[in-house]
Design an enzyme around this catalytic site. Structure first.
Site, PDB file in Angstrom:
ATOM      1  N   THR A 171       0.569  -0.913  -0.005  1.00 34.52           N
ATOM      2  CA  THR A 171      -0.375   0.391  -0.044  1.00 34.52           C
ATOM      3  C   THR A 171       0.535   1.071   0.306  1.00 34.52           C
ATOM      4  O   THR A 171       2.058   1.778   1.184  1.00 34.52           O
ATOM      5  CB  THR A 171      -1.241   0.131   1.084  1.00 34.52           C
ATOM      6  OG1 THR A 171      -1.653  -1.198   1.223  1.00 34.52           O
ATOM      7  CG2 THR A 171      -1.659   1.509   0.990  1.00 34.52           C
ATOM      8  N   ARG A 209     -12.009  -9.577  -1.423  1.00 33.69           N
ATOM      9  CA  ARG A 209     -11.722  -9.392  -0.687  1.00 33.69           C
ATOM     10  C   ARG A 209     -11.674  -7.549  -0.506  1.00 33.69           C
ATOM     11  O   ARG A 209     -10.766  -7.506  -1.846  1.00 33.69           O
ATOM     12  CB  ARG A 209     -10.529  -9.473   0.362  1.00 33.69           C
ATOM     13  CG  ARG A 209     -10.291  -9.318   1.520  1.00 33.69           C
ATOM     14  CD  ARG A 209      -9.089  -8.770   1.451  1.00 33.69           C
ATOM     15  NE  ARG A 209      -8.397  -7.769   2.527  1.00 33.69           N
ATOM     16  CZ  ARG A 209      -7.320  -7.119   2.489  1.00 33.69           C
ATOM     17  NH1 ARG A 209      -6.859  -6.555   1.842  1.00 33.69           N
ATOM     18  NH2 ARG A 209      -6.826  -6.771   4.493  1.00 33.69           N
ATOM     19  N   VAL A 210     -11.625  -6.905  -0.437  1.00 32.09           N
ATOM     20  CA  VAL A 210     -11.072  -4.971   0.070  1.00 32.09           C
ATOM     21  C   VAL A 210     -10.878  -5.114   1.447  1.00 32.09           C
ATOM     22  O   VAL A 210     -11.595  -5.212   2.437  1.00 32.09           O
ATOM     23  CB  VAL A 210     -12.653  -5.321  -0.858  1.00 32.09           C
ATOM     24  CG1 VAL A 210     -12.415  -3.179  -0.593  1.00 32.09           C
ATOM     25  CG2 VAL A 210     -12.943  -5.166  -1.348  1.00 32.09           C
ATOM     26  N   GLY A 211      -9.991  -4.532   1.150  1.00 29.67           N
ATOM     27  CA  GLY A 211      -8.821  -3.810   2.441  1.00 29.67           C
ATOM     28  C   GLY A 211      -9.383  -2.869   3.498  1.00 29.67           C
ATOM     29  O   GLY A 211     -10.499  -1.572   2.495  1.00 29.67           O
ATOM     30  N   ASP A 212      -8.617  -1.877   3.314  1.00 32.96           N
ATOM     31  CA  ASP A 212      -9.485  -0.386   4.497  1.00 32.96           C
ATOM     32  C   ASP A 212      -9.078   0.620   2.976  1.00 32.96           C
ATOM     33  O   ASP A 212      -9.601   1.575   3.409  1.00 32.96           O
ATOM     34  CB  ASP A 212      -8.468  -0.522   5.832  1.00 32.96           C
ATOM     35  CG  ASP A 212      -6.938  -0.676   5.453  1.00 32.96           C
ATOM     36  OD1 ASP A 212      -6.360  -1.701   4.465  1.00 32.96           O
ATOM     37  OD2 ASP A 212      -5.513   0.331   6.289  1.00 32.96           O
ATOM     38  N   GLY A 224      -5.784  -4.443   7.450  1.00 36.98           N
ATOM     39  CA  GLY A 224      -6.381  -3.740   6.334  1.00 36.98           C
ATOM     40  C   GLY A 224      -7.952  -3.725   6.839  1.00 36.98           C
ATOM     41  O   GLY A 224      -8.974  -3.281   7.820  1.00 36.98           O
ATOM     42  N   GLY A 262      -0.770  -1.666   6.521  1.00 39.00           N
ATOM     43  CA  GLY A 262      -1.105  -2.890   7.118  1.00 39.00           C
ATOM     44  C   GLY A 262      -2.027  -3.700   7.203  1.00 39.00           C
ATOM     45  O   GLY A 262      -2.952  -3.610   6.517  1.00 39.00           O
TER      46      GLY A 262
HETATM   47  N1  ASP Z   1      -3.962  -2.111   3.889  1.00 40.66           N
HETATM   48  C1  ASP Z   1      -4.088  -3.044   2.855  1.00 40.66           C
HETATM   49  C2  ASP Z   1      -5.000  -4.251   3.126  1.00 40.66           C
HETATM   50  O1  ASP Z   1      -5.422  -4.397   4.036  1.00 40.66           O
HETATM   51  C3  ASP Z   1      -2.669  -4.164   2.747  1.00 40.66           C
HETATM   52  C4  ASP Z   1      -1.451  -3.364   2.913  1.00 40.66           C
HETATM   53  O2  ASP Z   1      -0.811  -1.982   3.649  1.00 40.66           O
HETATM   54  O3  ASP Z   1      -0.489  -3.876   2.741  1.00 40.66           O
HETATM   55  O4  ASP Z   1      -5.681  -4.074   1.942  1.00 40.66           O
END
Ligand code: ASP
Length: 344
Positions: free
Chosen positions: A203, A231-234, A257, A255
């Site tokens: 990210t 899947r969708v993260g933050d 999500g 990090g």
């Molecule tokens: N925050 C991102 C997610 O969860 C992943 C990352 O920051 O490495 O999709």
């Protein structure tokens, strides 16, 4: 820690002080322009943002979009189409953008489009909506002149995927041990790749304050490698992976999500700053909230927030060691700063 402190004080001294604004009932000097971004890969991203910020009328919104595009265009990097795929072997991208007037746009589960951040901006500026996903987001992008790219994994992502397939275990890497080892050799720089060539994060989040004193932010990602399809993260969720309130500050995260979404992380950090907390303290309070949910589990994942307030003051805090962020206040002079963490 001492190094970090002395670096911070030097960095602050070298910042240009251009004006002062009333905020939280006080009049304070503002350091601007400034851009901060997640990880050490933020240095070239900040440079791209500064191409906009160096101009008197350069908008933070354009700066963060340009910064995000810069890393999305690096096909061998961890963010964008070069990133790790989901467990079915497809790269799916998430991105969000927010300006100084509470306008926001986002896309998620977007395939074969190189610059999801610009699609997110298009959603923000040309539709009555905030968030488009999947096929609909892709169709919207194609209709708006974005090109479909070949569905190929980058060399590094393919290598990492093949390796992953051997065990097929979903076990996000906490990003620590190797970084610490390398940090001993190279100073407080977390490398972008593990020794086997795979990436240690996915990210790029960046927030900027322009010469007019306006804030904006952008966040772009290929998400956690080997995630479930869909899947969708933050990162594309406004309030989780990114939040900007032009009266207070701007925050983004990297990090795991799921953990950030649970506490509406970036919004929470902005709200702590609204209560008068300094950026690092605001990030720390949000991280503590997150760790409290399950302290044992928290030892095994990484989340880091970076925050920039209306005065151009910045800070960061993470769950575990190994997180770094990049700060640039003048072109060619970006600095990577080690983030303090809850667990030492
Ligand atoms: N925050 C991102 C997610 O969860 C992943 C990352 O920051 O490495 O999709």
């Amino acid at each position: 820690m001492n190094n970090r402190r002395s670096f911070l004080s030097k960095a602050l001294l070298s910042l240009p002080v251009l004006s002062s604004v009333p905020l939280f009932g006080q009049k304070k000097q503002v350091r601007k322009p400034i851009v901060i971004s997640t990880w050490d890969s933020g240095i070239p991203v900040n440079e791209a943002a500064f191409e906009v910020l160096k101009h008197k009328d350069g908008r933070a919104l354009d700066a963060v979009e340009q910064g995000a595009r810069h890393i999305e265009n690096q096909i061998n990097c961890c963010v964008g189409l070069g990133g790790n795929p989901d467990r079915d072997g497809y790269v799916t991208l998430d991105a969000s953008i927010m300006d100084d007037k509470m306008n926001c746009g986002a896309v998620a589960f977007l395939e074969d489009i190189k610059n999801p951040i610009s699609v997110a901006r298009k959603v923000m500026e040309t539709t009555p909506h905030v968030f488009l996903v999947g096929e609909g987001a892709r169709a919207f992008a194609l209709k708006n002149g974005f090109k479909a790219e070949p569905k190929e994994l980058s060399k590094e992502a393919e290598k990492a995927y093949k390796k992953w397939l051997k065990k097929s275990e979903y076990k996000p890497v906490k990003n620590i041990e190797l970084e610490q080892n390398k940090a001993l050799k190279n100073g407080p720089f977390a490398p972008n790749r593990f020794e086997d060539g795979s990436f240690n994060h996915d990210t790029m989040g960046l927030v900027a304050l322009d010469q007019a004193g306006n804030l904006s932010g952008a966040c772009t990602t290929s998400g956690m490698g080997f995630k479930l399809r869909g899947r969708v993260g933050d990162s594309p969720i406004i309030g989780a992976g990114l939040y900007v309130d032009n009266e207070v500050g701007a925050v983004t995260s990297s990090g795991q999500g799921e953990e950030v979404i649970r506490i509406a992380g970036s919004h929470l950090v902005v709200e702590f700053m609204r209560q008068g907390k300094a950026p690092e303290e605001a990030c720390r309070l949000a991280i503590e909230r997150l760790v409290k949910i399950n302290p044992e589990k928290a030892r095994d994942f990484q989340v880091g927030f970076i925050a920039l307030n209306k005065y151009g003051e910045y800070g960061s805090y993470a769950v575990n060691p190994g997180f770094v962020f990049s700060v640039t206040t003048e072109p060619g002079n970006g600095k990577v700063i080690e983030t303090p963490s809850y667990f030492k």
